[in-house]
Scaffold this active site. Structure first.
Site, PDB file in Angstrom:
ATOM      1  N   ASN A   8       0.873  -1.177   0.000  1.00 52.13           N
ATOM      2  CA  ASN A   8       0.000   0.000   0.000  1.00 52.13           C
ATOM      3  C   ASN A   8       0.910   1.226   0.000  1.00 52.13           C
ATOM      4  O   ASN A   8       1.492   1.562   1.024  1.00 52.13           O
ATOM      5  CB  ASN A   8      -0.891  -0.033   1.253  1.00 52.13           C
ATOM      6  CG  ASN A   8      -1.710   1.237   1.401  1.00 52.13           C
ATOM      7  OD1 ASN A   8      -1.787   2.047   0.477  1.00 52.13           O
ATOM      8  ND2 ASN A   8      -2.308   1.421   2.568  1.00 52.13           N
ATOM      9  N   LYS A  10       0.123   4.283  -0.356  1.00 53.36           N
ATOM     10  CA  LYS A  10      -0.508   5.498   0.207  1.00 53.36           C
ATOM     11  C   LYS A  10      -0.219   6.691  -0.712  1.00 53.36           C
ATOM     12  O   LYS A  10      -0.148   6.511  -1.926  1.00 53.36           O
ATOM     13  CB  LYS A  10      -0.022   5.729   1.647  1.00 53.36           C
ATOM     14  CG  LYS A  10      -0.179   4.465   2.489  1.00 53.36           C
ATOM     15  CD  LYS A  10       0.025   4.673   3.955  1.00 53.36           C
ATOM     16  CE  LYS A  10      -0.152   3.331   4.667  1.00 53.36           C
ATOM     17  NZ  LYS A  10      -0.081   3.445   6.115  1.00 53.36           N
ATOM     18  N   HIS A  87      -9.509   1.306   4.551  1.00 56.60           N
ATOM     19  CA  HIS A  87      -8.232   1.453   5.264  1.00 56.60           C
ATOM     20  C   HIS A  87      -8.438   2.399   6.451  1.00 56.60           C
ATOM     21  O   HIS A  87      -9.234   3.329   6.376  1.00 56.60           O
ATOM     22  CB  HIS A  87      -7.156   1.998   4.318  1.00 56.60           C
ATOM     23  CG  HIS A  87      -5.796   1.987   4.943  1.00 56.60           C
ATOM     24  ND1 HIS A  87      -5.370   3.000   5.772  1.00 56.60           N
ATOM     25  CD2 HIS A  87      -4.791   1.069   4.915  1.00 56.60           C
ATOM     26  CE1 HIS A  87      -4.154   2.702   6.212  1.00 56.60           C
ATOM     27  NE2 HIS A  87      -3.782   1.543   5.703  1.00 56.60           N
ATOM     28  N   GLU A  89      -6.841   4.829   7.523  1.00 56.82           N
ATOM     29  CA  GLU A  89      -6.671   6.258   7.224  1.00 56.82           C
ATOM     30  C   GLU A  89      -7.932   6.815   6.557  1.00 56.82           C
ATOM     31  O   GLU A  89      -8.292   7.976   6.761  1.00 56.82           O
ATOM     32  CB  GLU A  89      -5.417   6.467   6.360  1.00 56.82           C
ATOM     33  CG  GLU A  89      -4.155   6.314   7.214  1.00 56.82           C
ATOM     34  CD  GLU A  89      -2.970   5.678   6.516  1.00 56.82           C
ATOM     35  OE1 GLU A  89      -2.899   5.701   5.280  1.00 56.82           O
ATOM     36  OE2 GLU A  89      -2.094   5.130   7.225  1.00 56.82           O
ATOM     37  N   GLU A 156      -5.562  -4.696  10.492  1.00 60.41           N
ATOM     38  CA  GLU A 156      -4.525  -3.680  10.699  1.00 60.41           C
ATOM     39  C   GLU A 156      -4.818  -2.900  11.980  1.00 60.41           C
ATOM     40  O   GLU A 156      -5.603  -1.945  11.955  1.00 60.41           O
ATOM     41  CB  GLU A 156      -4.505  -2.715   9.510  1.00 60.41           C
ATOM     42  CG  GLU A 156      -4.181  -3.390   8.199  1.00 60.41           C
ATOM     43  CD  GLU A 156      -3.549  -2.410   7.224  1.00 60.41           C
ATOM     44  OE1 GLU A 156      -2.438  -2.685   6.768  1.00 60.41           O
ATOM     45  OE2 GLU A 156      -4.162  -1.368   6.941  1.00 60.41           O
ATOM     46  N   GLY A 162       2.383   2.476  10.687  1.00 57.68           N
ATOM     47  CA  GLY A 162       3.333   3.566  10.516  1.00 57.68           C
ATOM     48  C   GLY A 162       4.006   4.000  11.803  1.00 57.68           C
ATOM     49  O   GLY A 162       4.646   5.042  11.864  1.00 57.68           O
ATOM     50  N   SER A 194       3.321  -1.936  10.310  1.00 58.83           N
ATOM     51  CA  SER A 194       4.776  -1.996  10.513  1.00 58.83           C
ATOM     52  C   SER A 194       5.377  -3.366  10.187  1.00 58.83           C
ATOM     53  O   SER A 194       6.272  -3.841  10.894  1.00 58.83           O
ATOM     54  CB  SER A 194       5.138  -1.573  11.940  1.00 58.83           C
ATOM     55  OG  SER A 194       4.726  -0.236  12.162  1.00 58.83           O
TER      56      SER A 194
END
Ligand code: PGA
Length: 232
Positions: A8, A10, A87, A89, A156, A162, A194
């Site tokens: 991904n 991003k 996701h 985010e 996740e 991150g 991560s």
């Protein structure tokens, strides 16, 4: 079940940076399915230029219309096979809720894309012992009315994305086995948060972890190919 390693990217890499990555990215996938999910601009540029499977990072659920800046399933279907939906985010920065995510999953399946549905709890939710209820609710609402066998699910934990803090293999497996009970034996369940060349192997050794969704460690071609090698 084949292991899936999905990147991904991003909001990273311009078109030329993405094509440069492709030039430098040498890997032997063995039995592993490798998927790269770049930004839409790079998705167009990379499509047809590589044998690697491609995916988008998002899509809108409407077919077309006055939805400024949005991208439909049909638009990405010409370029890729997969699409990441929900996701964290998207959920936390752009306020996507389970009902919108469910519409996106359905729209993706309808057009013939393979959705990667992301679920996961925040640190606050984990500390309040709500991991199980949050993940169950995200799956129940996200997969409502959906043929689950056509899905990929990614667990996740938001606190691991991150941050350099990976869930331990045991912590991840605990949630993966819960997800397995809900989605059944045919659905690949990826871990994300991560994942790096140094920790991918121990994660993949867990019974219900069928692959990884990789952010930061997928941006460098050498690091990402090392990660794929270690996942074998
Ligand atoms: P990370 O991102 O590997 O950089 O933690 C994972 C993801 O958000 O999919």
């Amino acid at each position: 079940m084949k292991t899936i390693i999905a990147a991904n990217w991003k909001m990273h890499k311009t078109v030329s940076e993405s094509l440069d990555f492709l030039k430098k990215f040498k890997f032997d996938s063995g039995d592993i399915i490798v998927i790269i999910c770049p930004p839409y601009t790079s998705l167009y540029a990379m499509s047809g230029k590589t044998d690697i499977s491609l995916g988008a990072q998002n899509m809108y659920f409407e077919k077309e219309g006055a939805f400024t800046s949005e991208i439909s399933g049909a638009m990405i279907k010409e370029l890729c096979e997969y699409v990441i939906i929900g996701h964290s985010e998207r959920r936390h920065i752009f306020n996507e809720d389970n009902s919108m995510i469910n519409k996106k999953v359905k729209a993706a399946l309808e057009i013939g894309l393979k959705p990667i549905l992301c679920v996961g709890e925040t640190l606050e939710e984990r500390e309040a012992s709500k991991t199980e209820s949050v993940v169950k609710e995200q799956l129940r609402l996200g997969l409502e009315g959906v043929d689950v066998d056509k899905m990929i699910v990614a667990y996740e934990p938001v606190w691991a994305i991150g941050t350099g803090k990976t869930a331990s293999p045991a912590q991840a497996e605990e949630v993966h086995s819960l997800i397995r009970e809900i989605v059944g034996s045919k659905v690949p369940i990826l871990y994300g948060g991560s994942v790096k060349p140094g920790n991918v192997k121990e994660l993949m050794n867990e019974e219900n972890i069928n692959g990884a969704l990789v952010g930061g460690a997928s941006l460098d071609p050498n690091k990402f190919s090392e990660l794929i090698e270690n996942a074998k």
